[in-house]
Write a protein that holds these residues in place. Sequence first.
Motif, PDB file in Angstrom:
ATOM      1  N   HIS A  85       3.241   7.569   1.889  1.00  0.00           N
ATOM      2  CA  HIS A  85       3.174   8.676   0.930  1.00  0.00           C
ATOM      3  C   HIS A  85       4.564   9.292   0.737  1.00  0.00           C
ATOM      4  CE1 HIS A  85      -1.072   8.048   1.686  1.00  0.00           C
ATOM      5  NE2 HIS A  85      -1.415   8.981   0.815  1.00  0.00           N
ATOM      6  N   GLU A 121      -5.664   1.497  -5.065  1.00  0.00           N
ATOM      7  CA  GLU A 121      -6.541   1.598  -3.907  1.00  0.00           C
ATOM      8  C   GLU A 121      -7.849   2.178  -4.433  1.00  0.00           C
ATOM      9  OE1 GLU A 121      -5.354   4.210  -0.691  1.00  0.00           O
ATOM     10  OE2 GLU A 121      -6.850   3.331   0.657  1.00  0.00           O
ATOM     11  N   HIS A 164       1.597   5.244  -2.125  1.00  0.00           N
ATOM     12  CA  HIS A 164       1.146   6.282  -3.057  1.00  0.00           C
ATOM     13  C   HIS A 164       2.352   7.030  -3.612  1.00  0.00           C
ATOM     14  CE1 HIS A 164      -3.012   5.580  -1.902  1.00  0.00           C
ATOM     15  NE2 HIS A 164      -2.558   5.404  -0.675  1.00  0.00           N
ATOM     16  N   ASP A 174       0.971   2.188   3.967  1.00  0.00           N
ATOM     17  CA  ASP A 174       0.227   3.252   3.278  1.00  0.00           C
ATOM     18  C   ASP A 174       1.128   4.479   3.085  1.00  0.00           C
ATOM     19  OD1 ASP A 174      -1.786   4.803   2.197  1.00  0.00           O
ATOM     20  OD2 ASP A 174      -3.112   4.700   3.951  1.00  0.00           O
ATOM     21  N   HIS A 192       0.872  -1.181   0.000  1.00  0.00           N
ATOM     22  CA  HIS A 192       0.000   0.000   0.000  1.00  0.00           C
ATOM     23  C   HIS A 192       0.905   1.226   0.000  1.00  0.00           C
ATOM     24  CE1 HIS A 192      -3.915   1.900   1.803  1.00  0.00           C
ATOM     25  NE2 HIS A 192      -3.325   2.711   0.937  1.00  0.00           N
ATOM     26  N   HIS A 215      -4.270   5.966  -5.483  1.00  0.00           N
ATOM     27  CA  HIS A 215      -5.721   6.132  -5.402  1.00  0.00           C
ATOM     28  C   HIS A 215      -6.286   6.050  -6.817  1.00  0.00           C
ATOM     29  CE1 HIS A 215      -5.976   7.246  -1.181  1.00  0.00           C
ATOM     30  NE2 HIS A 215      -4.950   8.054  -1.341  1.00  0.00           N
TER      31      HIS A 215
HETATM   32 ZN   LIG Z   1      -3.739   4.773   0.834  1.00  0.00          ZN
END
Ligand SMILES: [Zn+2]
Length: 280
Positions: free
Chosen positions: A241, A81, A10, A239, A8, A40
């Motif tokens: 970033h 996602e 981004h 997740d 996961h 996303h």
């Molecule tokens: Zn996410």
Amino acid sequence: MNQLTNYHSHSQFCDGHAPMEEFVKEAVAEGFVAYGISSHAPFPVPNQCNMLRERLPEYLAEFHRIKELYGSAIELYVGLEIDFLDDSFNPSIPYFKELPLDYRIGSVHYIVTPDGTPIDTDGSPDRFRGYVDTYFGGDVDEAVRRFYRSSFRLVELGGFDFLGHLDKIGLNASLYRPGLDREAWYRRLVADYLEAIASQHLLVEVNTKAFATRGRFFPGEDYFEQMHRLGIGVVVNSDAHYPAKINAGRPEALKALARAGYTTVWQFHRNEWIETPLEL
Ligand SMILES: [Zn+2]
Ligand SMILES: [Zn+2]
């Protein structure tokens, strides 16, 4: 030492803060065995977070360029996602099923307000507060109930490999009304949701993104024992970033899962989800 993985993350194709390649370079440098890119997915309502639909071919092409370069050093996978919005837009629709992806994450970020406006629920606490006051007249419980109504429907419809950050609205809702996420009705709602997830044999992500800043996982550690009792398999993800955060919170999550009785986690290897021994 447990194998390092993360599925996961981004990049600048959505709201991440570095090019896709920087995440992969970091994963190789840190000795990850597998890494997944999961921007996303395109979304019907314009916003700052989701990838534009017309950029998807470029997203896939960039992933394959990077896989050519680093694929001998690390297993690389491309996913998305995908948001649940309503029955017409969610991971189960043909558009997503037909995309050439290795895996899919199903997440709820948006809820639809009584007047039909989609609002995101996991942006800044101040924005969430404004939305609850404007669209729900301060009835944060109703916003939370709508979040779970969407979540139950997401699970019914399927179309994804694992559920992203369930219980995430508990953070903003409890910043709106301190203690909300410990109230009996909220805990009952999450417990019922976990039962629905277990009955569909779905994998659940333990999302470690906010552990360093907020001291909580999504779902919260309080639910790990019930998840284990129900036989729910877990995928631990950061997740991320930022490239520096690809492993943030993972060691702590593995320890918490072990305390709750977990002896395995799920990892994606050679294009399959595999139950892997949890080693601290
Ligand atoms: Zn996410
Ligand atoms: Zn998310």
